[in-house]
Write a protein that holds these residues in place. Structure first.
Motif: not given
Length: 508
Positions: A448-474
């Motif tokens: 966490t907080a090392e900059g890897d997370r967005i790369f992981d979400l993208n390569r797993w193909g779940i970025t949009a699902d994670v953020f659109t289902r959880n607007p509280a993340l922003r």
């Protein structure tokens, strides 16, 4: 070590050799420009050019700040940035193609590519020690692959330029298919792997281990699971790297370049530096992104919090002695007995709802009174560990699980990471899907907080699902993720305007 004085002189000497072409530059002779025919003469020139290739890594525009937090760390679902026009627009999904922060990161990565191309093209003809020549070329191949890896994973659609730019038509090219860029990355890393030593010439330079780890990562990102596992296993089974006993030693200046580090960026303190990219006189090279993640009241910037789901994951399971995972205290600041924010008590540092927030602890320098004093942009020198053994162990576990299911090797790798934190072994008998989830959770606890997370979400193909289902993340900004847009950064408008063959990413 890549010493500051040598780097500065090398950048001044070679900046005109490696600058991007423009129509004006092609039409006018510059009497101050060093001719390539006068530069590529001897071993000293080769070394200076290589140092210049490393140069963009640690500037303010590179991993000194923009790449260090704004364009990477703030984009993950682990962090929740507060709004700040242009500065935090990437993390709050308000980014535009005219955002200077995007242009700065893009520019430094492409500068690495351009300079590496020059080294690869010109060093072979230099009469010098052949063993050192081989290493220089290996480092250049590694750096070009490193830059292309990040360009591809952050922007998605990029030109593939692997030769020196000698004319305008060399740079005004269309974007290449991603498969071609991946093939180039892997080819470069195999070349680097076979050319580099196990131990670097100077601390901070690329090694065979760094090339092996990044090659494994390239295979992992392209879902070539068996090939990824093969490369990672070379490191996992080796003796060169080991997990350090104290997890927090991976984020402190006093323990830079420790036994766990495979590739590490070397920050340099400067009280008289300048705000600019490599190639400008004396650019700042300190760890300048601390103010972007430091808590409110301890920074001049907008700050960010850690999302509550990360805290909940840390609290879900106790160590073998019934304590909180020690990685939590090195990663987060929250309201627990004795909690400190720099040198202040947590309960005195915050009031109101801020006392309920979870703040970033990782990479903060608590020997200071805040991220501002005695200096912000060039003071800290706790290096950025770009690849470390714990990450490789978890990537190996992932690749092996995807290739062969939850084998004994998978359990051994993930449990090795957990053992350092005195966490109990993963329960036996997991299905492949359950182990996949366990590995993904462990990456959160470890990285966490090392900059890897967005790369992981993208390569797993779940970025949009994670953020659109959880607007509280922003919730700090109210930013709304747009599917098929915010997974990638926009191509800088400056480059779109200059090169009519470039096509903008969708949505921008």
């Amino acid at each position: 070590m890549l010493r500051r004085a040598a780097m500065v002189s090398a950048l001044l000497l070679t900046s005109s050799v490696f600058t991007e072409c423009s129509e004006k530059a092609l039409d006018i002779d510059n009497p101050n420009q060093l001719s390539p025919t006068l530069f590529w003469r001897n071993a000293d020139d080769a070394e200076k050019a290589l140092v210049a290739t490393y140069g963009p890594l640690t500037t303010i525009m590179g991993w000194g700040r923009m790449m260090g937090a704004i364009l990477t760390t703030l984009r993950g679902d682990d962090l929740n940035p507060f709004p700040a026009q242009e500065v935090n627009d990437v993390g709050t999904f308000a980014v535009a193609s005219t955002d200077n922060r995007v242009l700065e990161g893009w520019g430094e990565l492409n500068a690495i590519v351009a300079r590496a191309n020059q080294v690869i093209a010109n060093v072979p003809a230099i009469q010098m020690n052949e063993a050192r020549k081989k290493e220089i070329l290996g480092e250049a191949y590694f750096l070009r692959a490193f830059a292309h890896f990040h360009l591809l994973n952050m922007w998605g659609n990029i030109p593939l330029i692997t030769k020196p730019v000698n004319a305008l038509e060399d740079i005004l090219v269309p974007q290449a298919p991603a498969a071609d860029v991946w093939a180039s990355i892997k080819s470069d890393l195999r070349q680097a792997q076979s050319s580099l030593p196990a131990e670097p010439k100077d601390v901070g330079r690329a090694t065979a281990g760094a090339a092996t780890a990044l090659l494994g990562k390239a295979h992992l990102y392209t879902k070539d699971w068996a090939a990824a596992a093969t490369e990672f296993k070379k490191i996992v089974d080796g003796t060169q790297y080991r997990l350090v006993a104290n997890y927090q030693d991976n984020f402190q200046a006093a323990t830079n370049n420790n036994a766990e580090s495979i590739f590490e960026l070397q920050y340099q303190r400067s009280d008289t530096g300048n705000w600019g990219p490599s190639g400008t006189p004396n650019p700042w090279r300190g760890q300048a992104w601390e103010p972007d993640v430091a808590p409110k009241g301890y920074t001049s910037q907008a700050s960010t919090t850690i999302n509550r789901w990360v805290y909940d994951l840390f609290m879900k399971e106790k160590t073998i002695t019934g304590a909180i995972d020690p990685r939590a205290f090195a990663t987060m600041i929250w309201n627990y007995p004795g909690a400190k924010v720099y040198q202040d008590d947590f309960t005195k540092a915050f009031t109101g709802s801020d006392q309920n927030n979870v703040w970033v602890r990782k990479y903060l320098n608590f020997d200071r009174t805040s991220s501002l004093t005695p200096g912000s942009w060039a003071y800290p020198t706790n290096n950025r560990r770009m690849i470390r053994l714990a990450d490789v162990l978890l990537m190996y576990a992932e690749a092996e699980n995807e290739a062969n299911g939850p084998s004994a090797a998978v359990y051994a790798a993930i449990n090795r990471v957990r053992a350092r934190a005195t966490m109990p072994n993963i329960a036996p008998g997991l299905s492949q899907a359950a182990m996949r989830e366990a590995i993904r959770n462990e990456r959160v606890l470890e990285l966490t907080a090392e900059g890897d997370r967005i790369f992981d979400l993208n390569r797993w193909g779940i970025t949009a699902d994670v953020f659109t289902r959880n607007p509280a993340l922003r919730s700090n900004s109210g930013g709304q993720f747009q599917r098929n847009k915010n997974e990638l950064l926009p191509i800088p408008q400056n480059d779109i305007n200059t090169n009519p063959q470039l096509k903008q990413n969708p949505g921008y």
